[in-house]
Design a protein around this motif. Structure first.
Motif, PDB file in Angstrom:
ATOM      1  N   GLN A  50       0.854  -1.182   0.000  1.00  0.00           N
ATOM      2  CA  GLN A  50       0.000   0.000   0.000  1.00  0.00           C
ATOM      3  C   GLN A  50       0.893   1.236   0.000  1.00  0.00           C
ATOM      4  N   LEU A  51       0.745   2.083  -1.000  1.00  0.00           N
ATOM      5  CA  LEU A  51       1.631   3.224  -1.144  1.00  0.00           C
ATOM      6  C   LEU A  51       1.108   4.475  -0.453  1.00  0.00           C
ATOM      7  N   GLY A  52      -0.166   4.726  -0.499  1.00  0.00           N
ATOM      8  CA  GLY A  52      -0.715   5.956   0.033  1.00  0.00           C
ATOM      9  C   GLY A  52      -1.301   5.793   1.421  1.00  0.00           C
ATOM     10  N   LEU A  53      -1.522   6.919   2.054  1.00  0.00           N
ATOM     11  CA  LEU A  53      -2.184   6.917   3.358  1.00  0.00           C
ATOM     12  C   LEU A  53      -3.687   7.021   3.149  1.00  0.00           C
ATOM     13  N   ASP A  54      -4.414   6.287   3.932  1.00  0.00           N
ATOM     14  CA  ASP A  54      -5.865   6.430   3.874  1.00  0.00           C
ATOM     15  C   ASP A  54      -6.349   7.091   5.163  1.00  0.00           C
ATOM     16  N   ASP A  55      -7.649   7.275   5.284  1.00  0.00           N
ATOM     17  CA  ASP A  55      -8.210   7.977   6.436  1.00  0.00           C
ATOM     18  C   ASP A  55      -7.964   7.232   7.741  1.00  0.00           C
ATOM     19  N   ALA A  56      -7.975   5.916   7.702  1.00  0.00           N
ATOM     20  CA  ALA A  56      -7.764   5.139   8.922  1.00  0.00           C
ATOM     21  C   ALA A  56      -6.343   5.335   9.452  1.00  0.00           C
ATOM     22  N   ASP A  57      -5.359   5.413   8.555  1.00  0.00           N
ATOM     23  CA  ASP A  57      -3.979   5.646   8.986  1.00  0.00           C
ATOM     24  C   ASP A  57      -3.813   7.032   9.599  1.00  0.00           C
ATOM     25  N   ALA A  58      -4.444   8.022   8.994  1.00  0.00           N
ATOM     26  CA  ALA A  58      -4.357   9.385   9.526  1.00  0.00           C
ATOM     27  C   ALA A  58      -5.022   9.469  10.894  1.00  0.00           C
ATOM     28  N   LEU A  59      -6.153   8.797  11.060  1.00  0.00           N
ATOM     29  CA  LEU A  59      -6.842   8.806  12.344  1.00  0.00           C
ATOM     30  C   LEU A  59      -6.007   8.110  13.415  1.00  0.00           C
ATOM     31  N   LYS A  60      -5.371   7.000  13.059  1.00  0.00           N
ATOM     32  CA  LYS A  60      -4.495   6.301  14.013  1.00  0.00           C
ATOM     33  C   LYS A  60      -3.340   7.196  14.441  1.00  0.00           C
ATOM     34  N   ALA A  61      -2.762   7.914  13.502  1.00  0.00           N
ATOM     35  CA  ALA A  61      -1.644   8.805  13.820  1.00  0.00           C
ATOM     36  C   ALA A  61      -2.084   9.923  14.753  1.00  0.00           C
ATOM     37  N   LEU A  62      -3.233  10.516  14.477  1.00  0.00           N
ATOM     38  CA  LEU A  62      -3.740  11.589  15.342  1.00  0.00           C
ATOM     39  C   LEU A  62      -4.061  11.083  16.733  1.00  0.00           C
ATOM     40  N   LEU A  63      -4.642   9.899  16.827  1.00  0.00           N
ATOM     41  CA  LEU A  63      -4.945   9.338  18.144  1.00  0.00           C
ATOM     42  C   LEU A  63      -3.679   9.033  18.928  1.00  0.00           C
ATOM     43  N   ARG A  64      -2.660   8.546  18.246  1.00  0.00           N
ATOM     44  CA  ARG A  64      -1.390   8.271  18.935  1.00  0.00           C
ATOM     45  C   ARG A  64      -0.755   9.565  19.431  1.00  0.00           C
ATOM     46  N   ILE A  65      -0.799  10.616  18.620  1.00  0.00           N
ATOM     47  CA  ILE A  65      -0.235  11.901  19.031  1.00  0.00           C
ATOM     48  C   ILE A  65      -0.998  12.446  20.236  1.00  0.00           C
ATOM     49  N   ALA A  66      -2.310  12.374  20.202  1.00  0.00           N
ATOM     50  CA  ALA A  66      -3.120  12.854  21.325  1.00  0.00           C
ATOM     51  C   ALA A  66      -2.835  12.047  22.588  1.00  0.00           C
TER      52      ALA A  66
END
Length: 71
Positions: A21-37
């Motif tokens: 998988q080359l691109g980021l999808d919405d689930a990956d972005a949400l996981k990243a934001l949750l980890r940062i929070a």
């Protein structure tokens, strides 16, 4: 070849053949934001706990006012 070697070879072959998988999808972005929070919340709780354990709760208004008036 043993059964373990055959299974390992087929696993390696399957991983080489699958497309990555080359691109980021919405689930990956949400996981990243949750980890940062989560990291920010954990760090804030850690600092607050250390300040309470030291017996000196930090007041931003009191600390900044004393520094400014001390000059």
């Amino acid at each position: 070849m043993s059964i373990l070697e055959i299974a390992l070879a087929s696993q390696i072959w399957a991983r080489r053949r699958e497309k990555r998988q080359l691109g980021l999808d919405d689930a990956d972005a949400l996981k990243a934001l949750l980890r940062i929070a989560f990291v920010i919340a954990a760090f804030t709780l850690l600092i607050s706990g250390l300040n309470l354990a030291a017996g000196r709760p930090q007041m931003l208004a009191d600390g900044s006012a004393s520094v400014v008036t001390g000059r």
